[in-house]
Design a protein around this motif. Sequence first.
Motif, PDB file in Angstrom:
ATOM      1  N   LEU A 151       7.660  -3.862   4.689  1.00 25.23           N
ATOM      2  CA  LEU A 151       5.632  -4.092   3.970  1.00 25.23           C
ATOM      3  C   LEU A 151       5.072  -2.759   4.434  1.00 25.23           C
ATOM      4  CD1 LEU A 151       7.506  -6.732   4.541  1.00 25.23           C
ATOM      5  CD2 LEU A 151       5.220  -7.409   5.227  1.00 25.23           C
ATOM      6  N   VAL A 152       4.164  -2.266   3.231  1.00 26.22           N
ATOM      7  CA  VAL A 152       3.216  -1.396   3.777  1.00 26.22           C
ATOM      8  C   VAL A 152       2.033  -1.961   4.127  1.00 26.22           C
ATOM      9  CG1 VAL A 152       2.212   0.649   2.464  1.00 26.22           C
ATOM     10  CG2 VAL A 152       4.591  -0.423   1.833  1.00 26.22           C
ATOM     11  N   TRP A 153       1.324  -0.979   4.764  1.00 26.63           N
ATOM     12  CA  TRP A 153       0.178  -1.734   4.899  1.00 26.63           C
ATOM     13  C   TRP A 153      -0.800  -0.936   4.726  1.00 26.63           C
ATOM     14  CZ3 TRP A 153      -3.250   1.338   8.236  1.00 26.63           C
ATOM     15  CH2 TRP A 153      -2.583   1.849   8.993  1.00 26.63           C
ATOM     16  N   SER A 154      -2.146  -0.686   4.575  1.00 29.36           N
ATOM     17  CA  SER A 154      -2.923  -0.122   3.374  1.00 29.36           C
ATOM     18  C   SER A 154      -2.305   0.311   2.809  1.00 29.36           C
ATOM     19  CB  SER A 154      -3.575   0.768   4.989  1.00 29.36           C
ATOM     20  OG  SER A 154      -4.962   1.291   4.409  1.00 29.36           O
ATOM     21  N   PRO A 155      -1.707  -0.489   1.740  1.00 27.79           N
ATOM     22  CA  PRO A 155      -1.329   1.051   0.285  1.00 27.79           C
ATOM     23  C   PRO A 155      -2.067   1.358  -0.253  1.00 27.79           C
ATOM     24  CG  PRO A 155      -1.377  -1.442  -0.096  1.00 27.79           C
ATOM     25  CD  PRO A 155      -1.890  -1.566   1.277  1.00 27.79           C
ATOM     26  N   LEU A 156      -3.857   1.127  -0.524  1.00 32.52           N
ATOM     27  CA  LEU A 156      -4.745   0.982  -1.357  1.00 32.52           C
ATOM     28  C   LEU A 156      -5.702   2.817  -0.695  1.00 32.52           C
ATOM     29  CD1 LEU A 156      -5.656  -2.075  -3.325  1.00 32.52           C
ATOM     30  CD2 LEU A 156      -3.841  -0.078  -3.676  1.00 32.52           C
ATOM     31  N   ALA A 157      -4.917   3.151   0.227  1.00 32.65           N
ATOM     32  CA  ALA A 157      -5.583   4.022   1.704  1.00 32.65           C
ATOM     33  C   ALA A 157      -7.122   3.607   1.641  1.00 32.65           C
ATOM     34  CB  ALA A 157      -5.839   5.412   0.928  1.00 32.65           C
ATOM     35  N   GLY A 158      -7.613   2.465   1.888  1.00 31.19           N
ATOM     36  CA  GLY A 158      -8.662   2.118   2.039  1.00 31.19           C
ATOM     37  C   GLY A 158     -10.058   2.721   1.550  1.00 31.19           C
ATOM     38  N   GLY A 159     -10.012   2.842   0.145  1.00 28.84           N
ATOM     39  CA  GLY A 159     -10.303   3.278  -0.884  1.00 28.84           C
ATOM     40  C   GLY A 159     -10.283   2.144  -2.710  1.00 28.84           C
TER      41      GLY A 159
ATOM     42  N   SER B 186       6.958  -5.220  -0.269  1.00 29.48           N
ATOM     43  CA  SER B 186       6.160  -5.608  -0.647  1.00 29.48           C
ATOM     44  C   SER B 186       5.358  -4.794   0.059  1.00 29.48           C
ATOM     45  CB  SER B 186       5.649  -7.066   0.377  1.00 29.48           C
ATOM     46  OG  SER B 186       4.403  -8.013   0.030  1.00 29.48           O
ATOM     47  N   LEU B 187       3.415  -5.163  -0.909  1.00 33.15           N
ATOM     48  CA  LEU B 187       2.431  -4.486  -0.101  1.00 33.15           C
ATOM     49  C   LEU B 187       1.226  -5.007   0.137  1.00 33.15           C
ATOM     50  CD1 LEU B 187       1.562  -2.319  -2.884  1.00 33.15           C
ATOM     51  CD2 LEU B 187       3.408  -2.240  -1.531  1.00 33.15           C
ATOM     52  N   VAL B 188       0.780  -5.053   1.575  1.00 31.66           N
ATOM     53  CA  VAL B 188       0.138  -6.008   2.647  1.00 31.66           C
ATOM     54  C   VAL B 188      -2.024  -5.123   1.911  1.00 31.66           C
ATOM     55  CG1 VAL B 188      -0.499  -6.415   4.591  1.00 31.66           C
ATOM     56  CG2 VAL B 188       1.606  -6.060   3.646  1.00 31.66           C
ATOM     57  N   ILE B 189      -2.466  -6.282   0.806  1.00 28.66           N
ATOM     58  CA  ILE B 189      -3.158  -6.204   0.384  1.00 28.66           C
ATOM     59  C   ILE B 189      -4.335  -6.764   0.804  1.00 28.66           C
ATOM     60  CG2 ILE B 189      -2.183  -5.354  -1.688  1.00 28.66           C
ATOM     61  CD1 ILE B 189      -3.487  -8.139  -2.993  1.00 28.66           C
ATOM     62  N   GLY B 190      -5.349  -6.594   1.041  1.00 24.28           N
ATOM     63  CA  GLY B 190      -6.619  -7.132   2.424  1.00 24.28           C
ATOM     64  C   GLY B 190      -7.785  -7.131   0.758  1.00 24.28           C
ATOM     65  N   ALA B 191      -8.812  -8.322   1.394  1.00 24.72           N
ATOM     66  CA  ALA B 191      -9.357  -8.431   1.120  1.00 24.72           C
ATOM     67  C   ALA B 191     -10.784  -8.594   1.005  1.00 24.72           C
ATOM     68  CB  ALA B 191      -9.667  -8.902  -0.732  1.00 24.72           C
ATOM     69  N   ARG B 192     -12.131  -8.551   0.861  1.00 24.25           N
ATOM     70  CA  ARG B 192     -13.448  -8.807   1.771  1.00 24.25           C
ATOM     71  C   ARG B 192     -13.735 -10.102   1.277  1.00 24.25           C
ATOM     72  NH1 ARG B 192     -16.419  -5.082   4.939  1.00 24.25           N
ATOM     73  NH2 ARG B 192     -15.594  -2.638   4.766  1.00 24.25           N
ATOM     74  N   ASN B 193     -13.406 -10.724  -0.292  1.00 21.93           N
ATOM     75  CA  ASN B 193     -13.760 -11.845  -0.906  1.00 21.93           C
ATOM     76  C   ASN B 193     -12.655 -11.909  -2.135  1.00 21.93           C
ATOM     77  OD1 ASN B 193     -14.327 -10.035  -3.449  1.00 21.93           O
ATOM     78  ND2 ASN B 193     -16.754  -9.881  -2.171  1.00 21.93           N
ATOM     79  N   GLU B 194     -12.880 -13.464  -2.746  1.00 23.05           N
ATOM     80  CA  GLU B 194     -12.124 -13.113  -3.935  1.00 23.05           C
ATOM     81  C   GLU B 194     -12.206 -12.740  -5.147  1.00 23.05           C
ATOM     82  OE1 GLU B 194     -11.221 -17.363  -6.362  1.00 23.05           O
ATOM     83  OE2 GLU B 194     -12.790 -17.851  -5.697  1.00 23.05           O
ATOM     84  N   ALA B 195     -13.137 -12.173  -5.498  1.00 24.59           N
ATOM     85  CA  ALA B 195     -13.858 -11.697  -5.943  1.00 24.59           C
ATOM     86  C   ALA B 195     -12.779  -9.811  -6.712  1.00 24.59           C
ATOM     87  CB  ALA B 195     -15.057 -11.139  -6.623  1.00 24.59           C
TER      88      ALA B 195
ATOM     89  N   GLN C  85       6.807  -3.309   9.507  1.00 25.31           N
ATOM     90  CA  GLN C  85       5.464  -2.337   8.683  1.00 25.31           C
ATOM     91  C   GLN C  85       4.831  -1.246   9.271  1.00 25.31           C
ATOM     92  OE1 GLN C  85       1.238  -4.921   8.158  1.00 25.31           O
ATOM     93  NE2 GLN C  85       3.343  -6.409   8.334  1.00 25.31           N
ATOM     94  N   ILE C  86       4.772  -0.494   8.060  1.00 21.83           N
ATOM     95  CA  ILE C  86       4.300   0.840   8.025  1.00 21.83           C
ATOM     96  C   ILE C  86       2.841   1.511   7.516  1.00 21.83           C
ATOM     97  CG2 ILE C  86       6.731   1.453   8.395  1.00 21.83           C
ATOM     98  CD1 ILE C  86       7.009   3.116   5.672  1.00 21.83           C
ATOM     99  N   HIS C  87       2.524   2.703   8.242  1.00 23.68           N
ATOM    100  CA  HIS C  87       1.439   3.298   6.672  1.00 23.68           C
ATOM    101  C   HIS C  87       2.393   3.852   5.832  1.00 23.68           C
ATOM    102  CE1 HIS C  87      -1.623   6.630   5.915  1.00 23.68           C
ATOM    103  NE2 HIS C  87      -2.083   4.626   5.868  1.00 23.68           N
ATOM    104  N   TYR C  88       1.648   3.863   4.817  1.00 25.50           N
ATOM    105  CA  TYR C  88       2.614   4.970   3.677  1.00 25.50           C
ATOM    106  C   TYR C  88       2.113   4.545   1.832  1.00 25.50           C
ATOM    107  CZ  TYR C  88       6.253   6.204   0.126  1.00 25.50           C
ATOM    108  OH  TYR C  88       7.185   7.122  -0.165  1.00 25.50           O
ATOM    109  N   THR C  89       1.257   6.055   1.867  1.00 21.84           N
ATOM    110  CA  THR C  89       0.486   5.749   0.487  1.00 21.84           C
ATOM    111  C   THR C  89       0.698   6.865  -0.424  1.00 21.84           C
ATOM    112  OG1 THR C  89      -1.439   7.112   1.338  1.00 21.84           O
ATOM    113  CG2 THR C  89      -1.304   5.217   1.471  1.00 21.84           C
ATOM    114  N   LEU C  90       0.385   7.057  -1.398  1.00 15.06           N
ATOM    115  CA  LEU C  90       0.529   8.576  -2.031  1.00 15.06           C
ATOM    116  C   LEU C  90      -0.314   9.548  -1.852  1.00 15.06           C
ATOM    117  CD1 LEU C  90       1.920   9.090  -5.089  1.00 15.06           C
ATOM    118  CD2 LEU C  90      -0.527   8.206  -6.353  1.00 15.06           C
ATOM    119  N   GLU C  91      -1.045   9.581  -1.164  1.00 13.95           N
ATOM    120  CA  GLU C  91      -1.985  10.473  -0.329  1.00 13.95           C
ATOM    121  C   GLU C  91      -1.246  10.914   0.748  1.00 13.95           C
ATOM    122  OE1 GLU C  91      -6.480   9.687  -1.508  1.00 13.95           O
ATOM    123  OE2 GLU C  91      -4.957   8.656  -0.652  1.00 13.95           O
TER     124      GLU C  91
END
Length: 306
Positions: free
Chosen positions: A210-218, A241-250, A184-190
């Motif tokens: 598995l890519v963590w923080s694939p959305l670069a935190g933003g 796979s990309l590991v995505i998180g969310a603060r809420n369901e929306a 599981q690694i950090h990897y983004t377009l940036e």
Amino acid sequence: MEYRTLGRSGLKVSTLTLGTMTFGGTGPFAAVGKSDLSEASRIIDTCIDAGINLIDTANVYSNGLSEEIVGEALGGKRKNDVLIASKARMRIGNGPNDEGLSRHHLIRECERSLKRLKTDVIDIYFLHEWDGVTPLEETIAALDTLVSQGKIRYVGCSNYSGWQVMKALSISDSHHQPRFVTQQIHYTLEAREAEYELLPISVDQGLGVLVWSPLAGGLLSGKYRRDSPTAWLLGRPAVSSLVIGARNEAQLKDNLAAASLTLSLDERLRLDDVSRPPVLYPYWHQQFTAKNRFGPADLVLDRSDI
């Protein structure tokens, strides 16, 4: 939802994985998210309904509270083939053995995680970070014990360098003990540093990524477009796979669509061009002297600008 084989294993994982760092929200993790059991249950149900079959957590997330919430929220849903990944290595107390990858710490923390998760087995158990003090032979042997006891099924590493991954694989192979099937690694377009060593190793050694923080935190905050970066990562070599998180369901629902997005060849080439990492030594030298004998792993790093 698409499912991909995790490295050379026979395990199939969804191209999106639910990350649970936002569950609990105690200590420093409160700045990431504060999902309680009710919110976490809705998030997990939404993921399962969307076809996500892997939930990723760690003993250090909110000092174990994330694992507790996952265990409570899943309940009988384990019967629906939901996979659980967890991790150990980080400091979780004030004692001298409350961090690292010693046999003592690793086995103890796995058993504690099992209790919090309310399960008999963790599907993927990650070494969360490198430990340069504990001999790797001791760490791999501890993983072998946990596999033999039926407490974990697959093993992986996270945030290792290239030589550290290869050293661990060499020890596993020479001792006929469990081998990493994933990292599981950090990897983004940036941030494409993984293309120097970690992705080529994954291709060559058969590790699923598995890519963590694939959305670069933003991306979750709406600062950037929700499509291109995520879809670009799913097209990269060895990425499972990309590991995505969310603060809420929306927030979660806003990002689930990434699993079905496909970029055109032109879009992919344009993204590659604007984000290409510099070609460091020895890669530029190999480009001039060895490219006639490049293998699949060598071709992961884009050297077209030389």
